[in-house]
Design an enzyme around this catalytic site. Structure first.
Site, short mmCIF file in Angstrom:
data_model
loop_
_atom_site.label_atom_id
_atom_site.label_comp_id
_atom_site.label_asym_id
_atom_site.label_seq_id
_atom_site.Cartn_x
_atom_site.Cartn_y
_atom_site.Cartn_z
N ASN A 109 0.81 -1.22 0.00
CA ASN A 109 0.00 0.00 0.00
C ASN A 109 0.85 1.27 0.00
O ASN A 109 0.57 2.22 -0.73
CB ASN A 109 -0.96 -0.01 1.19
N HIS A 155 -18.44 35.10 -30.78
CA HIS A 155 -19.55 34.31 -31.35
C HIS A 155 -19.18 33.79 -32.75
O HIS A 155 -20.07 33.57 -33.56
CB HIS A 155 -20.84 35.11 -31.42
N SER A 276 -7.73 11.60 -48.41
CA SER A 276 -8.94 10.79 -48.38
C SER A 276 -8.75 9.61 -49.32
O SER A 276 -8.09 9.72 -50.35
CB SER A 276 -10.13 11.65 -48.84
N LYS A 282 -8.55 15.97 -51.45
CA LYS A 282 -8.62 16.30 -50.04
C LYS A 282 -7.27 16.37 -49.32
O LYS A 282 -6.37 15.59 -49.58
CB LYS A 282 -9.48 15.26 -49.32
N GLU A 289 -7.69 17.36 -35.59
CA GLU A 289 -8.95 16.74 -35.18
C GLU A 289 -8.73 15.67 -34.12
O GLU A 289 -9.49 15.55 -33.16
CB GLU A 289 -9.64 16.10 -36.39
N1 ARG Z 1 -1.49 -3.57 -7.16
C1 ARG Z 1 -1.98 -2.79 -6.07
C2 ARG Z 1 -2.43 -1.42 -6.56
O1 ARG Z 1 -2.06 -1.08 -7.61
C3 ARG Z 1 -0.90 -2.61 -5.06
C4 ARG Z 1 -1.38 -2.48 -3.68
C5 ARG Z 1 -2.09 -3.71 -3.30
N2 ARG Z 1 -2.38 -3.81 -1.94
C6 ARG Z 1 -3.24 -4.74 -1.48
N3 ARG Z 1 -3.37 -4.80 -0.24
N4 ARG Z 1 -3.92 -5.50 -2.27
O2 ARG Z 1 -3.15 -0.72 -5.90
#
Ligand code: ARG
Length: 460
Positions: A109, A155, A276, A282, A289
């Protein structure tokens, strides 16, 4: 077995394995992931959680993996889920048991938060450099077209004469704000989250400052829950990118209009147009675009990210894995658009005659007739009405204001004199608009000068 397989009695369902694995896209973060792991290992070595030897072995192993990935010699595994566990697995396979110590005092995390922050920081720098290059091209073009008169519109109806330089410099201003927005977003990305752990920090006495310094972060995060669940820096990047794309979509829309036969203000270089398959004559402004179209895609990522984060309880939730493809595609799209729009502008031909002719039509000097009267004491509102009647007469007779005789002018107001004709010549209409920020040559030169100074200050 899975790196987290201890408490499980069954294998992951095959479909789920594929469904939750992110390695197919997050492998793009391998460099950031390895950099972060090296910094983490070094710090664990310094605080004595790893012996110096262990730290050195892990660091050398990670460096080897990096080399092999760059040489295309590493195959990632879907079963190892994401880039973080793939690298950890590769490490252990190479350096043995000690590799298993790398993840001490760390969670995926805080690891993924670190990786994406590093990625965002690098990409913002690249995007900003590309913005500066485009601004330079705009400055050069503007210098070459200080006297190229064109109609200004509101406009999409002809309004008042301006110069092409003035029109282009409007985009310089927009890009300057874009640059500043990205730089501002960079400040919030520049905070180091490692040490947040899964959500509640760690029991190990980490030296977070040391990691931040090694990785070039200005600060460390100050709340472990926020450290793992904040994705503001990605949303801010997508938001700055969306505004930039909105600016591009406006510029591209103008380029498309200007290269139409109705306008013919510019001629795009063959290298930035396409043909085109059926109509031999063209030459289409496809590049412009496409950039206009890609704006929708970047807005989509911003909305996707905001919606993905909406109502998520603290702290990390797997929903957040969805941030990566949006982030990657946003930076790829923005960089490609910047890289294409810059030479497209640089190589286009400007049709000065058509622009000048356009500036003459459509009563673009009507305000100047009213200003003329106002300067001679007629209240502006009254002058406006007088000129309105003059314009109506011209429209009915198929004439322009410059064609009216002095007698005709005087019929509408006795204040008119011979000097009305010079006062409403298109050149004069532009050169009199010399207010700071206006289209007169000196005013535009001043904005170019300020732009040059700003560029100098920001160029690395
Ligand atoms: N692959 C996960 C993400 O991109 C990484 C963190 C995952 N953590 C967990 N507890 N599953 O968020």
């Amino acid at each position: 077995m899975k790196l987290w397989g201890g408490r499980f009695q069954k294998e992951t369902d095959r479909l789920v394995e594929d469904f939750h694995s992110s390695i197919s896209f997050d492998q793009r973060l391998y460099k950031q992931d390895i950099r972060g792991s090296i910094a983490h290992a070094r710090m664990l070595g310094k605080i004595g959680v790893l012996t110096q030897e262990e730290a050195d072995t892990i660091i050398a192993g990670l460096q080897d993996i990096l080399k092999d990935i760059e040489a295309g010699q590493v195959e990632f595994e879907i079963g190892a889920e994401d880039i973080h566990m793939n690298i950890e697995k590769l490490l252990t396979a190479r350096v043995g048991e000690v590799g298993k110590k790398l993840h001490t005092a760390r969670s995926r995390n805080d690891q993924v938060a670190l990786d994406t922050r590093l990625f965002v920081k690098e990409e913002i720098q690249e995007i900003c450099q590309l913005i500066l290059k485009l601004q330079e091209v705009i400055l050069n073009l503007s210098e070459a077209h200080l006297e190229t008169v064109m109609p200004g519109y509101t406009h999409l109806q002809k309004a008042q004469p301006i110069t092409f330089a003035h029109h282009l410099m409007a985009y310089f201003q927009m890009l300057q704000r874009d640059y500043e927005r990205f730089q501002d977003c960079l400040k919030r990305a520049d905070v180091m989250p490692l040490g947040s752990g899964a959500l509640a920090g760690t029991t190990f006495p980490l030296d977070r400052q040391m990691v931040a310094e090694e990785l070039g972060f200005a600060k460390i995060t100050l709340n472990s829950l926020d450290g793992v669940s904040d994705r503001d820096y990605i949303i801010e990047l997508a938001s700055a990118a969306s505004i930039l794309m909105m600016h591009f979509s406006r510029l591209c829309e103008e380029i498309i209009l200007w290269s139409s036969d109705e306008f013919r203000f510019i001629d795009l270089d063959d290298a930035y147009s396409t043909g085109s398959s059926i109509m031999p004559q063209k030459k289409n402004p496809d590049v412009a675009e496409l950039i206009r179209g890609k704006t929708g895609r970047v807005y989509g990522h911003l909305m996707g990210l905001l919606t993905m984060m909406k109502s998520l309880p603290l702290a990390y939730n797997k929903d957040m894995q969805e941030d990566k493809e949006a982030l990657f595609d946003t930076v790829d799209t923005v960089k490609k658009c910047l890289m294409t729009i810059t030479p497209m502008l640089q190589t286009m031909k400007v049709n000065k005659e058509r622009m000048a002719a356009g500036a003459k039509g459509g009563f673009t000097n009507a305000t100047d007739v009213a200003d003329y009267l106002a300067k001679k004491g007629v209240p502006f509102r009254e002058a406006h009405a007088i000129v309105g009647r003059l314009v109506l007469k011209c429209v009915q007779e198929g004439r322009v204001l410059e064609d009216l005789t002095l007698e005709e002018y005087k019929y509408f107001s006795p204040v008119f004199a011979e000097d009305i004709y010079t006062a409403i010549s298109i050149q004069e209409c532009v050169s009199k608009r010399n207010v700071p920020g206006g289209p007169a040559k000196e005013a535009v030169l001043a904005s170019i000068d300020a732009g040059k100074k700003w560029l100098e200050k920001n160029k690395q």
